[in-house]
Structures are given as C-alpha cells and as structure tokens.
Design a protein around this motif. Structure first.
Motif, PDB file in Angstrom:
ATOM      1  N   GLY A   1       9.124 -20.113  39.008  1.00  0.00           N
ATOM      2  CA  GLY A   1      10.527 -19.883  38.684  1.00  0.00           C
ATOM      3  C   GLY A   1      11.050 -18.476  38.819  1.00  0.00           C
ATOM      4  O   GLY A   1      12.198 -18.213  38.432  1.00  0.00           O
ATOM      5  N   ALA A   2      10.236 -17.552  39.358  1.00  0.00           N
ATOM      6  CA  ALA A   2      10.731 -16.185  39.534  1.00  0.00           C
ATOM      7  C   ALA A   2      11.848 -16.168  40.579  1.00  0.00           C
ATOM      8  O   ALA A   2      11.904 -17.009  41.476  1.00  0.00           O
ATOM      9  N   ASP A   3      12.747 -15.198  40.469  1.00  0.00           N
ATOM     10  CA  ASP A   3      13.874 -15.095  41.387  1.00  0.00           C
ATOM     11  C   ASP A   3      13.503 -14.371  42.674  1.00  0.00           C
ATOM     12  O   ASP A   3      14.148 -14.565  43.701  1.00  0.00           O
ATOM     13  N   ASP A   4      12.482 -13.540  42.626  1.00  0.00           N
ATOM     14  CA  ASP A   4      12.035 -12.831  43.829  1.00  0.00           C
ATOM     15  C   ASP A   4      10.648 -12.283  43.571  1.00  0.00           C
ATOM     16  O   ASP A   4      10.158 -12.266  42.434  1.00  0.00           O
ATOM     17  N   TYR A   5       9.998 -11.816  44.635  1.00  0.00           N
ATOM     18  CA  TYR A   5       8.614 -11.365  44.584  1.00  0.00           C
ATOM     19  C   TYR A   5       8.493 -10.200  45.546  1.00  0.00           C
ATOM     20  O   TYR A   5       8.692 -10.374  46.752  1.00  0.00           O
TER      21      TYR A   5
ATOM     22  N   VAL B   1      19.653 -10.479  43.400  1.00  0.00           N
ATOM     23  CA  VAL B   1      19.411 -11.350  42.254  1.00  0.00           C
ATOM     24  C   VAL B   1      20.591 -11.288  41.275  1.00  0.00           C
ATOM     25  O   VAL B   1      21.026 -12.316  40.748  1.00  0.00           O
ATOM     26  N   LEU B   2      21.118 -10.104  41.052  1.00  0.00           N
ATOM     27  CA  LEU B   2      22.252  -9.977  40.142  1.00  0.00           C
ATOM     28  C   LEU B   2      23.480 -10.704  40.678  1.00  0.00           C
ATOM     29  O   LEU B   2      24.256 -11.268  39.917  1.00  0.00           O
ATOM     30  N   ARG B   3      23.655 -10.709  42.009  1.00  0.00           N
ATOM     31  CA  ARG B   3      24.764 -11.470  42.593  1.00  0.00           C
ATOM     32  C   ARG B   3      24.584 -12.958  42.321  1.00  0.00           C
ATOM     33  O   ARG B   3      25.536 -13.654  41.961  1.00  0.00           O
TER      34      ARG B   3
ATOM     35  N   ARG C   1      10.899 -17.293  29.940  1.00  0.00           N
ATOM     36  CA  ARG C   1      11.586 -18.133  30.923  1.00  0.00           C
ATOM     37  C   ARG C   1      13.071 -18.235  30.604  1.00  0.00           C
ATOM     38  O   ARG C   1      13.464 -18.400  29.449  1.00  0.00           O
ATOM     39  N   GLY C   2      13.889 -18.130  31.639  1.00  0.00           N
ATOM     40  CA  GLY C   2      15.340 -18.172  31.455  1.00  0.00           C
ATOM     41  C   GLY C   2      15.996 -16.847  31.772  1.00  0.00           C
ATOM     42  O   GLY C   2      17.202 -16.805  32.029  1.00  0.00           O
ATOM     43  N   THR C   3      15.220 -15.775  31.758  1.00  0.00           N
ATOM     44  CA  THR C   3      15.743 -14.459  32.119  1.00  0.00           C
ATOM     45  C   THR C   3      15.435 -14.186  33.588  1.00  0.00           C
ATOM     46  O   THR C   3      14.286 -14.301  34.005  1.00  0.00           O
ATOM     47  N   PRO C   4      16.440 -13.854  34.421  1.00  0.00           N
ATOM     48  CA  PRO C   4      16.175 -13.566  35.835  1.00  0.00           C
ATOM     49  C   PRO C   4      15.059 -12.538  35.979  1.00  0.00           C
ATOM     50  O   PRO C   4      15.056 -11.520  35.275  1.00  0.00           O
TER      51      PRO C   4
END
Length: 215
Positions: free
Chosen positions: A91-95, A112-114, A68-71
């Motif tokens: 907490g995921a950034d995308d799926y 996600v990087l943006r 947890r904590g890493t995109p």
C-alpha cells in the motif's frame, strides 16, 4: 505546503532530506526509528511519511502496517524487483531507491501530495500570485500573459525554490529529454520572466551553473 515525517536512521541522510524539504517550504518532523515515528503520528497529523525500510528494531514494513492510511514513500537501498513489489503491494504510494537525487525526491513528494490533494494550489511572492491548477499568473492582482513554457519554467523554479538548478536540469524538467535546442533558450525565458513579473531580485543567476529562485 505539507507536513512531512522523515523516518531515517542515518543522521546525515535524515538531515539532508529535512533541509531540502524545508527549503521548498514544507514543515518537517525528523525521527531516527520506527517507534518514534509511530509516537509522532499518534500525537499529530502529517500529510506524508518518508519511511526508510531498513530501520533498527522495527523495519519500515512493520511501521507502515501500524500507520496505514497515511501517504507514504519508502526510502531504501534494496533495489530488487521483489522488494519494490512488496512495498507497493502493501500500500505504499511510492518507492525510491538509494542513492537518489534530491530533485527526484522533491518531484516524487510533489506527485504523491498531488494525488492525495495536499499539494500547494497557489504561491505568492512580492506581488506575484501563481494559481497552478488554472495556470494563471498575476502581478499586483493584474493578470500576466505567460507562454506555456514560461509557466512551466516558473512552476519548476517555484517547486524547487532556494535550490540552484543547472541550465541542463531546467531543460530536462521543462523542455524534456529530447529537446534539440541549446541552453540559451533557458536564459531567454528567464529574462522574460524576470521582466514580466518584476523578479529580477528573486531569480538569481548562479555563476557557471544556472538559476535559483530565492525565497
């Protein structure tokens, strides 16, 4: 560009993702199971994790809880709403549901990087410099005037460099789904970019398909 950890137990998919991400300039670390992913993250920093949910021994959700904590973008064959909600809720950034097009994966990685401020802010090639935030283009340090669509097309070519893009795909990415014109407008804009930026040798015509920016 970013350092991306790929956690996918199917070797063919793992290798395909790795090749496509590397082709646009990312650095990739590829592993086949959750234990190896956790070990890699303990040894070095990465900007983004692409994490398969259905892994042997330890599933992707458990791996995510430990990193947890890493995109993170989940990659999975599970397409139900409950699975998507679970992935995003923890907490995921995308799926992203398999099977997916590589262009969609690249676009989601960029998004996600943006958001996590790890995106590439500038790009340089053969005397051409592009500043994405200010939408400015320079050739040998001299500013070059580009129309909004010329810049959008250039940005798409850069972000998908070394990938052949059809005219229809370029229309979709630059002009949008509801564009009423024909694909000849792509050819016109490509010719203008080649001439303005001295990129005749870099923006290649792909026979009977479209164009590719070779880097």
């Amino acid at each position: 560009m970013a350092t991306i950890l790929i956690v996918e137990d199917e070797r063919s998919i793992n290798e395909l993702i790795k090749r496509n991400l590397q082709s646009v300039g990312h650095t990739c670390i590829a592993v086949l199971d959750g234990g190896a992913a956790i070990q890699q993250l303990a040894e070095q920093d990465v900007d983004l994790v692409l994490l398969d949910v259905m892994l042997p021994e330890m599933d992707g959700y458990e791996v995510f809880r430990q990193i947890r904590g890493t995109p993170t973008i989940f990659l999975t064959a599970r397409s139900s709403l409950s699975d998507k909600v679970k992935g995003l809720t923890i907490g995921a950034d995308d799926y992203l549901v398999k099977p997916f097009e590589m262009l969609e994966l690249l676009a989601r990685v960029d998004a996600v990087l943006r958001r996590t401020k790890k995106e590439c802010k500038e790009f340089e090639l053969d005397g051409v410099k592009i500043e994405f935030a200010s939408r400015q283009v320079f050739l040998h340090a001299e500013p070059v005037e580009c129309t909004p669509k010329e810049f959008d097309l250039l940005e798409v070519l850069v972000k998908n460099r070394n990938i052949a893009l059809s005219r229809d795909k370029l229309i979709e990415l630059v002009w949008g789904y509801d564009y009423a014109g024909d694909t000849r407008t792509v050819d016109v804009h490509i010719q203008k970019l080649r001439k303005k930026l001295d990129l005749e040798a870099r923006i290649k015509t792909v026979y009977k398909l479209g164009y590719r920016l070779e880097v």
